[in-house]
Design a protein around this motif. Structure first.
Motif, PDB file in Angstrom:
ATOM      1  N   PHE A 386       0.858  -1.182   0.000  1.00  0.00           N
ATOM      2  CA  PHE A 386       0.000   0.000   0.000  1.00  0.00           C
ATOM      3  C   PHE A 386       0.897   1.236   0.000  1.00  0.00           C
ATOM      4  CE2 PHE A 386      -2.691  -3.174   2.234  1.00  0.00           C
ATOM      5  CZ  PHE A 386      -3.800  -3.134   1.404  1.00  0.00           C
ATOM      6  N   ILE A 387       0.587   2.202  -0.867  1.00  0.00           N
ATOM      7  CA  ILE A 387       1.376   3.429  -0.959  1.00  0.00           C
ATOM      8  C   ILE A 387       0.436   4.621  -0.849  1.00  0.00           C
ATOM      9  CG2 ILE A 387       3.016   4.753  -2.343  1.00  0.00           C
ATOM     10  CD1 ILE A 387       3.770   2.125  -3.727  1.00  0.00           C
ATOM     11  N   ALA A 388       0.764   5.541   0.053  1.00  0.00           N
ATOM     12  CA  ALA A 388      -0.137   6.674   0.294  1.00  0.00           C
ATOM     13  C   ALA A 388       0.671   7.898   0.696  1.00  0.00           C
ATOM     14  CB  ALA A 388      -1.158   6.327   1.375  1.00  0.00           C
ATOM     15  N   SER A 389      -0.014   9.034   0.715  1.00  0.00           N
ATOM     16  CA  SER A 389       0.592  10.302   1.111  1.00  0.00           C
ATOM     17  C   SER A 389      -0.215  10.908   2.255  1.00  0.00           C
ATOM     18  CB  SER A 389       0.607  11.265  -0.080  1.00  0.00           C
ATOM     19  OG  SER A 389       0.952  12.575   0.330  1.00  0.00           O
ATOM     20  N   ILE A 390       0.480  11.406   3.276  1.00  0.00           N
ATOM     21  CA  ILE A 390      -0.218  12.042   4.388  1.00  0.00           C
ATOM     22  C   ILE A 390      -0.912  13.319   3.915  1.00  0.00           C
ATOM     23  CG2 ILE A 390       0.083  13.178   6.620  1.00  0.00           C
ATOM     24  CD1 ILE A 390       2.432  11.290   7.153  1.00  0.00           C
ATOM     25  N   ALA A 391      -0.245  14.081   3.056  1.00  0.00           N
ATOM     26  CA  ALA A 391      -0.823  15.319   2.537  1.00  0.00           C
ATOM     27  C   ALA A 391      -1.619  15.026   1.272  1.00  0.00           C
ATOM     28  CB  ALA A 391       0.276  16.324   2.235  1.00  0.00           C
ATOM     29  N   PRO A 392      -2.812  15.562   1.151  1.00  0.00           N
ATOM     30  CA  PRO A 392      -3.609  15.323  -0.057  1.00  0.00           C
ATOM     31  C   PRO A 392      -3.080  16.120  -1.237  1.00  0.00           C
ATOM     32  CG  PRO A 392      -4.736  16.882   1.356  1.00  0.00           C
ATOM     33  CD  PRO A 392      -3.520  16.426   2.116  1.00  0.00           C
ATOM     34  N   GLY A 393      -3.528  15.736  -2.419  1.00  0.00           N
ATOM     35  CA  GLY A 393      -3.126  16.432  -3.629  1.00  0.00           C
ATOM     36  C   GLY A 393      -4.213  17.340  -4.171  1.00  0.00           C
ATOM     37  N   HIS A 394      -5.138  17.748  -3.318  1.00  0.00           N
ATOM     38  CA  HIS A 394      -6.265  18.576  -3.755  1.00  0.00           C
ATOM     39  C   HIS A 394      -6.639  19.554  -2.650  1.00  0.00           C
ATOM     40  CE1 HIS A 394      -8.907  16.322  -1.045  1.00  0.00           C
ATOM     41  NE2 HIS A 394      -8.287  15.224  -1.471  1.00  0.00           N
ATOM     42  N   ASP A 395      -7.539  20.464  -2.985  1.00  0.00           N
ATOM     43  CA  ASP A 395      -7.973  21.487  -2.026  1.00  0.00           C
ATOM     44  C   ASP A 395      -9.416  21.290  -1.577  1.00  0.00           C
ATOM     45  OD1 ASP A 395      -5.510  22.859  -2.113  1.00  0.00           O
ATOM     46  OD2 ASP A 395      -6.115  23.858  -3.974  1.00  0.00           O
ATOM     47  N   LEU A 396      -9.967  20.124  -1.816  1.00  0.00           N
ATOM     48  CA  LEU A 396     -11.339  19.861  -1.408  1.00  0.00           C
ATOM     49  C   LEU A 396     -11.411  19.609   0.102  1.00  0.00           C
ATOM     50  CD1 LEU A 396     -12.537  17.542  -4.331  1.00  0.00           C
ATOM     51  CD2 LEU A 396     -12.778  20.024  -4.106  1.00  0.00           C
ATOM     52  N   ASP A 397     -12.605  19.362   0.576  1.00  0.00           N
ATOM     53  CA  ASP A 397     -12.833  19.085   1.994  1.00  0.00           C
ATOM     54  C   ASP A 397     -11.894  17.974   2.469  1.00  0.00           C
ATOM     55  OD1 ASP A 397     -13.994  17.959   4.443  1.00  0.00           O
ATOM     56  OD2 ASP A 397     -15.721  19.221   3.997  1.00  0.00           O
ATOM     57  N   ASP A 398     -11.308  18.157   3.660  1.00  0.00           N
ATOM     58  CA  ASP A 398     -10.386  17.167   4.224  1.00  0.00           C
ATOM     59  C   ASP A 398     -11.016  15.791   4.366  1.00  0.00           C
ATOM     60  OD1 ASP A 398      -8.427  19.054   4.405  1.00  0.00           O
ATOM     61  OD2 ASP A 398      -8.699  19.440   6.547  1.00  0.00           O
ATOM     62  N   GLU A 399     -12.346  15.741   4.364  1.00  0.00           N
ATOM     63  CA  GLU A 399     -13.030  14.459   4.529  1.00  0.00           C
ATOM     64  C   GLU A 399     -12.657  13.488   3.409  1.00  0.00           C
ATOM     65  OE1 GLU A 399     -15.885  12.031   6.727  1.00  0.00           O
ATOM     66  OE2 GLU A 399     -14.455  13.650   7.114  1.00  0.00           O
ATOM     67  N   HIS A 400     -12.423  13.987   2.211  1.00  0.00           N
ATOM     68  CA  HIS A 400     -12.015  13.122   1.104  1.00  0.00           C
ATOM     69  C   HIS A 400     -10.763  12.328   1.481  1.00  0.00           C
ATOM     70  CE1 HIS A 400     -14.589  14.411  -2.311  1.00  0.00           C
ATOM     71  NE2 HIS A 400     -14.668  15.560  -1.639  1.00  0.00           N
ATOM     72  N   HIS A 401      -9.755  13.051   1.977  1.00  0.00           N
ATOM     73  CA  HIS A 401      -8.472  12.388   2.252  1.00  0.00           C
ATOM     74  C   HIS A 401      -8.554  11.525   3.501  1.00  0.00           C
ATOM     75  CE1 HIS A 401      -4.394  11.958   0.930  1.00  0.00           C
ATOM     76  NE2 HIS A 401      -3.908  12.228   2.136  1.00  0.00           N
ATOM     77  N   ARG A 402      -9.348  11.956   4.475  1.00  0.00           N
ATOM     78  CA  ARG A 402      -9.509  11.139   5.684  1.00  0.00           C
ATOM     79  C   ARG A 402     -10.112   9.789   5.330  1.00  0.00           C
ATOM     80  NH1 ARG A 402     -12.853   9.335   9.342  1.00  0.00           N
ATOM     81  NH2 ARG A 402     -14.680  10.075   8.205  1.00  0.00           N
ATOM     82  N   ILE A 403     -11.139   9.799   4.487  1.00  0.00           N
ATOM     83  CA  ILE A 403     -11.774   8.532   4.080  1.00  0.00           C
ATOM     84  C   ILE A 403     -10.806   7.696   3.262  1.00  0.00           C
ATOM     85  CG2 ILE A 403     -13.618   7.531   2.665  1.00  0.00           C
ATOM     86  CD1 ILE A 403     -15.351   9.936   3.442  1.00  0.00           C
TER      87      ILE A 403
END
Length: 506
Positions: A386-403
């Motif tokens: 599994f590969i992921a980033s702590i910081a999101p790559g977008h400016d939408l609601d943080d809920e997207h990245h939390r999910i």
């Protein structure tokens, strides 16, 4: 060579993942490492967590013995020393020199080539060659997969130019690029080590014709050649001032760091491309200077060998929980399967066990609703990265990245823990391995380190198996037969003959 050690490895006890965590309170500390990409904290870091694999102290100790038996230290020194590590072709493999780590003369030559490349990139971006809004990058294999991945990962937002990577000889791919670009403001980058690759040169010719048909003045002046054969590019018509060479000792699937990275530098600008090189160099230095299981690519190779050799796993899955890394599984397929998909050792003798597993994967969370059924309840044991980033790559609601991240970590936990049920259809066996690579953010530096990690992981696996990861003769036979078809006068099997006749090819 290492047969006795393989026998000893096979006899070791194989506790479940749950048992391994219960038996060792320090397991996470031992097998999860935060790698600092640079001395400056702003360069970021990456967590490499291999604790949910079945590696334990006994297996690691045995694998370290195997690495010593296979002269891992010597092979690694030969790689960084610019010695011949590709014996079938009599070549060195000096991709690390492109990042500033390697034989002194090779590092100096790479720096000279980069200086030339930087000057051309900066001149184009300043408008010295007219207005440039688009680059169509034409290559195939390593000349296309790496640039496509890097541009997609790093330049989705704020790209200085619009880059389209075309590799397929199918004209639909090139037509799509034409439709997206204005010929008056488009440059063509032709990437071919030999400048003779038939798919690349056919596409390049069509791109040149497209410029001519659209009345672009001096169409050859809109072409940049990326090649280890400058004389061939000159013969084709490219002016030597627009040729960006790279060394013959840089292999195709390891060439992103050379002038093959031209479209990446165009999209990002040279300072960010330099950070990309620096991030890879940090991983190079770690791999060169660290011994045993503390060496992150070698530790990963220990786990890879555990699953292919000791558990009979024929595939390895990679799931990027970040849309920007959508192309990473495709890139790793070539890197790993073309490098280590061999049936003979470096000395020409048959291998005595499985070599590269089939690399496959996708993007989370899409893959959860497609292939994870097999991972959780299928009869095949599939180790997963599994590969992921702590910081999101977008400016939408943080809920997207939390999910997104919650799903990523939940899948690893579920694969390990499983769940009992009186209903067999709802039972999960668990004890299924995964590793997690967690970047602070997807930046040029961390992305460079991530790709270099996988290059060195591939090399470490090759050393443990005793094979040569730097040739790829398996791709040649099909090309030879395709050329025979084009030339005519050669008979084939009845099935092939019928297919060719049906399409009017013969």
């Amino acid at each position: 060579m290492g047969d006795t050690l393989w026998d000893e490895l096979g006899k070791l006890e194989k506790p479940t993942l749950s048992q391994l965590f219960e038996a060792d309170a320090q397991r996470l500390d031992k097998l999860s490492t935060r790698f600092e990409v640079g001395e400056d904290e702003s360069a970021g870091s990456i967590v490499f967590d291999w604790s949910k694999t079945h590696l334990d102290d006994a297996h690691i100790a045995a694998f370290e013995q195997l690495a010593a038996k296979m002269d891992f230290a010597g092979r690694r020194a030969a790689l960084f020393g610019g010695e011949i590590v590709n014996p079938t072709e009599g070549r060195a493999a000096e991709h690390t020199a492109q990042r500033g780590v390697g034989k002194e003369e090779s590092v100096a030559l790479a720096a000279d080539y980069h200086h030339r490349m930087a000057a051309i990139v900066e001149a184009i971006l300043r408008g010295a060659m007219g207005e440039v809004k688009h680059v169509i990058h034409i290559g195939i294999g390593g000349s296309a997969l790496g640039p496509a991945l890097a541009v997609d990962a790093l330049a989705r937002e704020g790209a200085l130019v619009d880059v389209h990577v075309v590799s397929n000889i199918d004209g639909c791919a090139l037509e799509a690029a034409f439709k997206a670009c204005d010929p008056a403001t488009t440059m063509i980058a032709v990437a071919s080590k030999t400048f003779t690759t038939i798919e690349t040169m056919t596409n390049a010719h069509s791109a040149l014709e497209w410029l001519k048909e659209n009345e672009v003045e001096d169409p050859y002046g809109r072409v940049v050649a990326l090649t280890a054969s400058p004389e061939k590019a000159i013969e084709w018509g490219v002016d030597e001032t627009r040729i960006l060479p790279f060394s013959e000792s840089v292999g195709g699937r390891y060439s992103l760091w050379s002038s093959i990275g031209f479209p990446v530098a165009m999209a990002l600008g040279w300072p960010d491309f330099a950070e990309f090189l620096a991030g890879a160099a940090a991983m190079d230095e770690h791999f060169r200077d660290t011994d045993g299981a503390a060496n992150l690519p070698l530790r990963a190779a220990f786990a890879d060998q555990y699953y292919t050799r000791l558990r009979g796993c024929q595939t390895r899955a990679v799931f990027a929980y970040d849309e920007r890394l959508d192309l990473l599984p495709d890139y790793l397929q070539q890197l790993e399967m073309e490098s280590n998909g061999k049936s003979v050792k470096a000395d020409g003798t048959p291998v005595d066990g499985p070599t590269a597993p089939i690399t496959w994967g996708g993007v989370g969370t899409d893959a959860q609703h497609a292939v994870f059924q097999l991972l959780h309840q299928g009869t095949n044991l599939v180790p997963v990265d599994f590969i992921a980033s702590i910081a999101p790559g977008h400016d939408l609601d943080d809920e997207h990245h939390r999910i997104l991240l919650s799903n990523c970590f939940a899948q690893g936990a579920a694969l390990m823990a499983g769940k009992a049920s009186e209903d067999p259809a709802r039972a999960y066996p668990g004890d299924r391995p995964s590793a997690t690579i967690l970047l602070d953010e997807i930046s040029p530096a961390t992305f460079g380190a991530l790709i270099a990690f996988h290059e060195h992981r591939t090399f470490a696996n090759a050393v443990l198996m005793g094979i040569n990861p730097f040739d790829q003769f398996g791709v040649e036979l099909g090309k030879q037969i395709a050329n025979q078809i084009a030339q005519g006068g050669v008979r084939f099997d009845p099935s092939t003959e019928a297919l060719l006749a049906t399409c009017g090819i013969i």
